[in-house]
Enzyme design. Structure first.
Site, PDB file in Angstrom:
ATOM      1  N   PRO A  11       0.788  -1.224   0.000  1.00 32.22           N
ATOM      2  CA  PRO A  11       0.000   0.000   0.000  1.00 32.22           C
ATOM      3  C   PRO A  11       0.823   1.278   0.000  1.00 32.22           C
ATOM      4  O   PRO A  11       1.872   1.352   0.638  1.00 32.22           O
ATOM      5  CB  PRO A  11      -0.820  -0.101   1.298  1.00 32.22           C
ATOM      6  N   ASN A  12       0.293   2.237  -0.730  1.00 34.30           N
ATOM      7  CA  ASN A  12       0.828   3.606  -0.829  1.00 34.30           C
ATOM      8  C   ASN A  12       2.111   3.717  -1.654  1.00 34.30           C
ATOM      9  O   ASN A  12       2.588   4.819  -1.917  1.00 34.30           O
ATOM     10  CB  ASN A  12       1.047   4.225   0.570  1.00 34.30           C
ATOM     11  N   ARG A  19       5.006  11.056  -2.574  1.00 36.50           N
ATOM     12  CA  ARG A  19       4.732  10.706  -1.169  1.00 36.50           C
ATOM     13  C   ARG A  19       5.970  10.968  -0.307  1.00 36.50           C
ATOM     14  O   ARG A  19       6.999  10.299  -0.478  1.00 36.50           O
ATOM     15  CB  ARG A  19       4.380   9.217  -1.096  1.00 36.50           C
ATOM     16  N   TYR A  24      11.037   8.939   1.298  1.00 31.81           N
ATOM     17  CA  TYR A  24      10.998   7.854   0.308  1.00 31.81           C
ATOM     18  C   TYR A  24      11.668   8.197  -1.024  1.00 31.81           C
ATOM     19  O   TYR A  24      11.719   7.342  -1.916  1.00 31.81           O
ATOM     20  CB  TYR A  24       9.539   7.426   0.080  1.00 31.81           C
ATOM     21  N   ASN A  75       8.260  -5.306  -1.141  1.00 30.82           N
ATOM     22  CA  ASN A  75       8.166  -4.201  -0.195  1.00 30.82           C
ATOM     23  C   ASN A  75       6.713  -4.185   0.267  1.00 30.82           C
ATOM     24  O   ASN A  75       5.837  -3.701  -0.438  1.00 30.82           O
ATOM     25  CB  ASN A  75       8.537  -2.864  -0.839  1.00 30.82           C
ATOM     26  N   ALA A  78       3.264  -0.700   4.783  1.00 30.23           N
ATOM     27  CA  ALA A  78       2.852  -0.783   6.192  1.00 30.23           C
ATOM     28  C   ALA A  78       2.448  -2.202   6.596  1.00 30.23           C
ATOM     29  O   ALA A  78       2.499  -2.536   7.787  1.00 30.23           O
ATOM     30  CB  ALA A  78       1.699   0.181   6.456  1.00 30.23           C
ATOM     31  N   HIS A  81       4.495  -4.512   9.072  1.00 29.63           N
ATOM     32  CA  HIS A  81       4.506  -4.471  10.529  1.00 29.63           C
ATOM     33  C   HIS A  81       3.380  -5.264  11.190  1.00 29.63           C
ATOM     34  O   HIS A  81       3.419  -5.482  12.389  1.00 29.63           O
ATOM     35  CB  HIS A  81       4.463  -3.002  10.977  1.00 29.63           C
ATOM     36  N   ASP A  88       1.931 -15.492   6.230  1.00 27.11           N
ATOM     37  CA  ASP A  88       1.507 -16.881   6.078  1.00 27.11           C
ATOM     38  C   ASP A  88       1.461 -17.301   4.609  1.00 27.11           C
ATOM     39  O   ASP A  88       1.772 -18.443   4.273  1.00 27.11           O
ATOM     40  CB  ASP A  88       0.126 -17.099   6.714  1.00 27.11           C
ATOM     41  N   GLU A  99      12.881  -9.139   1.476  1.00 27.15           N
ATOM     42  CA  GLU A  99      12.089  -7.961   1.862  1.00 27.15           C
ATOM     43  C   GLU A  99      12.934  -6.697   1.673  1.00 27.15           C
ATOM     44  O   GLU A  99      14.101  -6.678   2.077  1.00 27.15           O
ATOM     45  CB  GLU A  99      11.688  -8.102   3.334  1.00 27.15           C
ATOM     46  N   HIS A 101      13.012  -2.210   1.796  1.00 27.56           N
ATOM     47  CA  HIS A 101      12.402  -0.938   2.208  1.00 27.56           C
ATOM     48  C   HIS A 101      13.252   0.218   1.722  1.00 27.56           C
ATOM     49  O   HIS A 101      14.491   0.158   1.801  1.00 27.56           O
ATOM     50  CB  HIS A 101      12.290  -0.855   3.736  1.00 27.56           C
ATOM     51  N   LEU A 102      12.577   1.251   1.281  1.00 28.47           N
ATOM     52  CA  LEU A 102      13.288   2.464   0.867  1.00 28.47           C
ATOM     53  C   LEU A 102      13.941   3.127   2.072  1.00 28.47           C
ATOM     54  O   LEU A 102      15.106   3.506   2.042  1.00 28.47           O
ATOM     55  CB  LEU A 102      12.292   3.436   0.224  1.00 28.47           C
ATOM     56  N   SER A 103      13.150   3.279   3.148  1.00 26.71           N
ATOM     57  CA  SER A 103      13.652   3.933   4.358  1.00 26.71           C
ATOM     58  C   SER A 103      14.245   2.884   5.300  1.00 26.71           C
ATOM     59  O   SER A 103      13.997   1.685   5.136  1.00 26.71           O
ATOM     60  CB  SER A 103      12.505   4.675   5.062  1.00 26.71           C
ATOM     61  N   ARG A 108      13.286   4.531  12.555  1.00 21.95           N
ATOM     62  CA  ARG A 108      12.098   5.392  12.525  1.00 21.95           C
ATOM     63  C   ARG A 108      11.223   5.146  13.760  1.00 21.95           C
ATOM     64  O   ARG A 108      11.731   4.804  14.814  1.00 21.95           O
ATOM     65  CB  ARG A 108      11.357   5.149  11.205  1.00 21.95           C
ATOM     66  N   ARG A 112       7.508   0.760  13.439  1.00 23.21           N
ATOM     67  CA  ARG A 112       8.092   0.301  12.168  1.00 23.21           C
ATOM     68  C   ARG A 112       9.266  -0.647  12.362  1.00 23.21           C
ATOM     69  O   ARG A 112       9.763  -1.252  11.414  1.00 23.21           O
ATOM     70  CB  ARG A 112       8.572   1.494  11.340  1.00 23.21           C
TER      71      ARG A 112
HETATM   72  C1  DQA Z   1       8.308   1.284   3.711  1.00 18.35           C
HETATM   73  C2  DQA Z   1       8.367   1.470   5.242  1.00 18.35           C
HETATM   74  C3  DQA Z   1       7.004   1.221   5.879  1.00 18.35           C
HETATM   75  O1  DQA Z   1       7.073   1.430   7.279  1.00 18.35           O
HETATM   76  C4  DQA Z   1       5.972   2.183   5.305  1.00 18.35           C
HETATM   77  O2  DQA Z   1       4.703   1.901   5.837  1.00 18.35           O
HETATM   78  C5  DQA Z   1       5.961   2.171   3.817  1.00 18.35           C
HETATM   79  C6  DQA Z   1       7.227   2.153   3.102  1.00 18.35           C
HETATM   80  C7  DQA Z   1       9.642   1.649   3.040  1.00 18.35           C
HETATM   81  O3  DQA Z   1       9.835   1.244   1.894  1.00 18.35           O
HETATM   82  O4  DQA Z   1      10.466   2.372   3.607  1.00 18.35           O
HETATM   83  O5  DQA Z   1       4.903   2.258   3.196  1.00 18.35           O
HETATM   84  O6  DQA Z   1       8.041  -0.077   3.444  1.00 18.35           O
END
Ligand code: DQA
Length: 145
Positions: A11-12, A19, A24, A75, A78, A81, A88, A99, A101-103, A108, A112
């Site tokens: 998501p997002n 964003r 990010y 990725n 959210a 978490h 599963d 896995e 993550h950008l950040s 953080r 997270r």
């Molecule tokens: C994220 C980190 C997550 O905590 C956040 O909810 C995201 C982006 C990252 O790529 O840094 O949507 O997965």
């Protein structure tokens, strides 16, 4: 035949580029996917891409992967978490997974810092912006061959 790897975004992440760019970065998801495609060509891999804001759609796509996918780069956004359903699903299909993550999720907010997905992955790359995806793809490719 080329090995197929699946790139999943939660998501997002469709909003990348606009964003919270200070967290990010400025690249869109399409641009990141373009960079991944370039690396995949170099490595002789084929990629499929899927992004969804819906947990169930991500679970369904993971299930479908069983038929043809050799590895998953994810990725989960959210869902990282708290989605036991995605965790599963990855466990159930037993496809090697990395896995990304950008950040740096460990630097953080408290909520997270925990990933419920990471324990069912080969590893996690976090904090390098778009490079996290490229490093993750290299690691996954290494595992698949
Ligand atoms: C994220 C980190 C997550 O905590 C956040 O909810 C995201 C982006 C990252 O790529 O840094 O949507 O997965």
């Amino acid at each position: 035949m080329l090995a197929i790897l699946l790139v999943l975004n939660g998501p997002n992440l469709n909003l990348l580029g606009t964003r919270e760019p200070e967290i990010y970065g400025h690249l869109t998801l399409e641009q990141i996917n373009g960079q991944l495609k370039g690396l995949a060509d170099e490595l002789g891999l084929e990629l499929e891409f899927f992004q969804s804001n819906h947990e169930g759609e991500l679970v369904d796509r993971i299930h479908q992967a069983v038929s043809n996918v050799k590895g998953i780069l994810i990725n989960p956004g959210a869902f990282t978490h708290y989605s036991f359903a995605i965790r599963d699903a990855l466990s159930a299909v037993n496809i090697p997974c990395v896995e990304v993550h950008l950040s740096n999720i460990h630097a953080r907010e408290e909520f997270r810092k925990q990933s419920v997905i990471a324990p069912v992955c080969l590893g996690q790359v976090s904090g390098f912006g778009a490079l996290s995806y490229l490093l993750g793809l290299r690691a996954l490719a290494d595992e698949v061959y």
